[in-house]
Design a protein around this motif. Structure first.
Motif, mmCIF file in Angstrom:
data_model
loop_
_atom_site.group_PDB
_atom_site.id
_atom_site.type_symbol
_atom_site.label_atom_id
_atom_site.label_comp_id
_atom_site.label_asym_id
_atom_site.label_seq_id
_atom_site.Cartn_x
_atom_site.Cartn_y
_atom_site.Cartn_z
ATOM 1 N N MET A 1 0.841 -1.121 -0.123
ATOM 2 C CA MET A 1 -0.051 0.028 -0.135
ATOM 3 C C MET A 1 0.930 1.154 0.079
ATOM 4 O O MET A 1 1.925 1.237 0.721
ATOM 5 C CB MET A 1 -0.957 -0.091 1.303
ATOM 6 N N ALA A 2 0.617 2.098 -0.974
ATOM 7 C CA ALA A 2 1.354 3.403 -1.028
ATOM 8 C C ALA A 2 1.028 4.313 -0.029
ATOM 9 O O ALA A 2 -0.103 4.354 0.619
ATOM 10 C CB ALA A 2 1.300 4.045 -2.484
ATOM 11 N N LEU A 3 1.888 5.157 0.554
ATOM 12 C CA LEU A 3 1.485 6.002 1.593
ATOM 13 C C LEU A 3 1.269 7.255 0.896
ATOM 14 O O LEU A 3 1.817 7.746 -0.188
ATOM 15 C CB LEU A 3 2.845 6.302 2.458
ATOM 16 N N ASP A 4 0.519 8.091 1.695
ATOM 17 C CA ASP A 4 0.061 9.400 1.001
ATOM 18 C C ASP A 4 0.908 10.387 1.693
ATOM 19 O O ASP A 4 0.676 11.154 2.672
ATOM 20 C CB ASP A 4 -1.408 9.673 1.298
ATOM 21 N N LEU A 5 2.201 10.547 1.260
ATOM 22 C CA LEU A 5 3.209 11.592 1.533
ATOM 23 C C LEU A 5 3.223 12.851 0.997
ATOM 24 O O LEU A 5 2.919 12.710 -0.377
ATOM 25 C CB LEU A 5 4.709 11.007 1.460
ATOM 26 N N PRO A 6 3.313 14.125 1.706
ATOM 27 C CA PRO A 6 3.196 15.239 0.867
ATOM 28 C C PRO A 6 4.526 15.163 0.087
ATOM 29 O O PRO A 6 5.555 14.553 -0.027
ATOM 30 C CB PRO A 6 3.784 16.230 2.133
ATOM 31 N N ASP A 7 4.194 15.966 -1.159
ATOM 32 C CA ASP A 7 5.314 15.952 -2.365
ATOM 33 C C ASP A 7 6.871 16.104 -1.998
ATOM 34 O O ASP A 7 7.478 15.202 -2.350
ATOM 35 C CB ASP A 7 4.967 17.022 -3.481
ATOM 36 N N VAL A 8 7.132 17.103 -1.218
ATOM 37 C CA VAL A 8 8.466 17.312 -0.639
ATOM 38 C C VAL A 8 8.822 16.118 0.047
ATOM 39 O O VAL A 8 10.170 15.675 -0.185
ATOM 40 C CB VAL A 8 8.575 18.630 0.015
ATOM 41 N N ILE A 9 8.097 15.414 0.839
ATOM 42 C CA ILE A 9 8.920 14.456 1.562
ATOM 43 C C ILE A 9 9.005 13.202 0.873
ATOM 44 O O ILE A 9 9.867 12.409 0.814
ATOM 45 C CB ILE A 9 7.770 14.082 2.800
ATOM 46 N N ASP A 10 8.128 12.990 -0.019
ATOM 47 C CA ASP A 10 8.123 11.732 -1.127
ATOM 48 C C ASP A 10 9.322 12.044 -1.923
ATOM 49 O O ASP A 10 10.231 11.297 -2.257
ATOM 50 C CB ASP A 10 6.923 11.809 -2.081
ATOM 51 N N ARG A 11 9.693 13.341 -2.344
ATOM 52 C CA ARG A 11 10.759 13.650 -3.073
ATOM 53 C C ARG A 11 12.132 13.415 -2.058
ATOM 54 O O ARG A 11 13.189 13.013 -2.733
ATOM 55 C CB ARG A 11 10.622 15.074 -3.723
ATOM 56 N N LEU A 92 13.118 4.149 12.419
ATOM 57 C CA LEU A 92 13.530 5.499 12.985
ATOM 58 C C LEU A 92 12.193 6.517 12.776
ATOM 59 O O LEU A 92 11.361 6.331 11.682
ATOM 60 C CB LEU A 92 14.737 6.449 12.253
ATOM 61 N N ARG A 93 11.963 7.586 13.425
ATOM 62 C CA ARG A 93 10.939 8.358 13.509
ATOM 63 C C ARG A 93 11.700 9.833 12.864
ATOM 64 O O ARG A 93 12.592 10.551 13.234
ATOM 65 C CB ARG A 93 10.257 8.790 14.768
ATOM 66 N N TYR A 94 11.354 9.983 11.743
ATOM 67 C CA TYR A 94 11.592 11.252 10.919
ATOM 68 C C TYR A 94 10.288 12.398 11.278
ATOM 69 O O TYR A 94 9.124 12.138 10.703
ATOM 70 C CB TYR A 94 11.626 11.192 9.327
ATOM 71 N N ARG A 95 10.587 13.463 11.604
ATOM 72 C CA ARG A 95 9.676 14.376 12.028
ATOM 73 C C ARG A 95 9.904 15.513 11.139
ATOM 74 O O ARG A 95 10.811 16.397 11.289
ATOM 75 C CB ARG A 95 9.579 14.970 13.514
ATOM 76 N N PHE A 96 9.139 15.946 10.139
ATOM 77 C CA PHE A 96 9.170 16.655 9.139
ATOM 78 C C PHE A 96 8.386 18.105 9.457
ATOM 79 O O PHE A 96 7.139 17.648 9.766
ATOM 80 C CB PHE A 96 8.843 16.243 7.660
ATOM 81 N N THR A 97 8.852 19.073 9.369
ATOM 82 C CA THR A 97 8.135 20.513 9.434
ATOM 83 C C THR A 97 8.364 21.354 8.187
ATOM 84 O O THR A 97 9.509 21.310 7.702
ATOM 85 C CB THR A 97 8.547 21.235 10.718
ATOM 86 N N LEU A 98 7.338 21.204 7.387
ATOM 87 C CA LEU A 98 7.163 21.909 6.159
ATOM 88 C C LEU A 98 6.819 23.380 6.231
ATOM 89 O O LEU A 98 6.362 23.940 7.054
ATOM 90 C CB LEU A 98 6.121 21.116 5.191
ATOM 91 N N ARG A 99 7.569 24.011 5.170
ATOM 92 C CA ARG A 99 7.400 25.662 5.104
ATOM 93 C C ARG A 99 7.417 26.118 3.611
ATOM 94 O O ARG A 99 8.544 25.721 2.912
ATOM 95 C CB ARG A 99 8.841 26.344 5.938
ATOM 96 N N ASP A 100 6.527 26.557 3.248
ATOM 97 C CA ASP A 100 6.419 26.983 1.959
ATOM 98 C C ASP A 100 6.648 25.864 0.668
ATOM 99 O O ASP A 100 7.599 26.230 -0.213
ATOM 100 C CB ASP A 100 7.464 28.346 1.532
ATOM 101 N N GLY A 101 6.316 24.652 1.165
ATOM 102 C CA GLY A 101 6.477 23.497 0.098
ATOM 103 C C GLY A 101 7.695 22.722 0.278
ATOM 104 O O GLY A 101 8.042 21.882 -0.494
ATOM 105 N N LEU A 102 8.481 23.209 1.243
ATOM 106 C CA LEU A 102 9.981 22.870 1.671
ATOM 107 C C LEU A 102 10.090 22.433 2.810
ATOM 108 O O LEU A 102 9.162 22.575 3.845
ATOM 109 C CB LEU A 102 11.058 23.699 1.074
ATOM 110 N N ILE A 103 11.225 21.432 3.122
ATOM 111 C CA ILE A 103 11.506 20.979 4.662
ATOM 112 C C ILE A 103 11.888 22.108 5.237
ATOM 113 O O ILE A 103 13.044 22.715 4.872
ATOM 114 C CB ILE A 103 12.277 19.891 4.498
#
Length: 110
Positions: A1-11, A92-103
């Motif tokens: 099953m594919a995850l629904d990741l935000p675009d920048v996290i997928d990239r 591991l736990r990766y906690r991403f905080t996005l800002r203006d479409g970037l990490i």
């Protein structure tokens, strides 16, 4: 099953898998920060140096297993990291905080 990741996290994860340093660094805002292994890397040049070092020391894959949206524009991604490092594989736990479409910030912890 594919995850629904935000675009920048997928990239981000595709760049890790492809070993594409430029695509990896392009995922981060100019003033982004990364916390990993009790160190803090602030801004794109230091994030590039961190990634260059990890690429030269280890070969690994990072497979996102689950994504959980958090408060604000943050996402917690449980990731299985496998490679030629002690203790592999590890989750591991990766906690991403996005800002203006970037990490804008990334915090990596066991």
């Amino acid at each position: 099953m594919a995850l629904d990741l935000p675009d920048v996290i997928d990239r981000y994860f595709r760049a890790v898998g492809d070993g594409d340093l430029d695509a990896f660094v392009a995922c981060f805002a100019d003033t982004a920060s990364v916390a990993d292994e009790d160190r803090l890397y602030e801004d794109r040049p230091s994030i590039r140096s961190w990634r260059e070092r990890t690429m030269s020391e280890y070969s690994y894959t990072a497979e996102p297993l689950r994504v959980t949206p958090q408060a604000g524009d943050s996402y917690l991604v449980l990731t299985r990291v496998s490679g030629d490092f002690p203790g592999s594989p590890i989750e591991l736990r990766y906690r991403f905080t996005l800002r203006d479409g970037l990490i804008g910030a990334l915090d990596i912890r066991p």
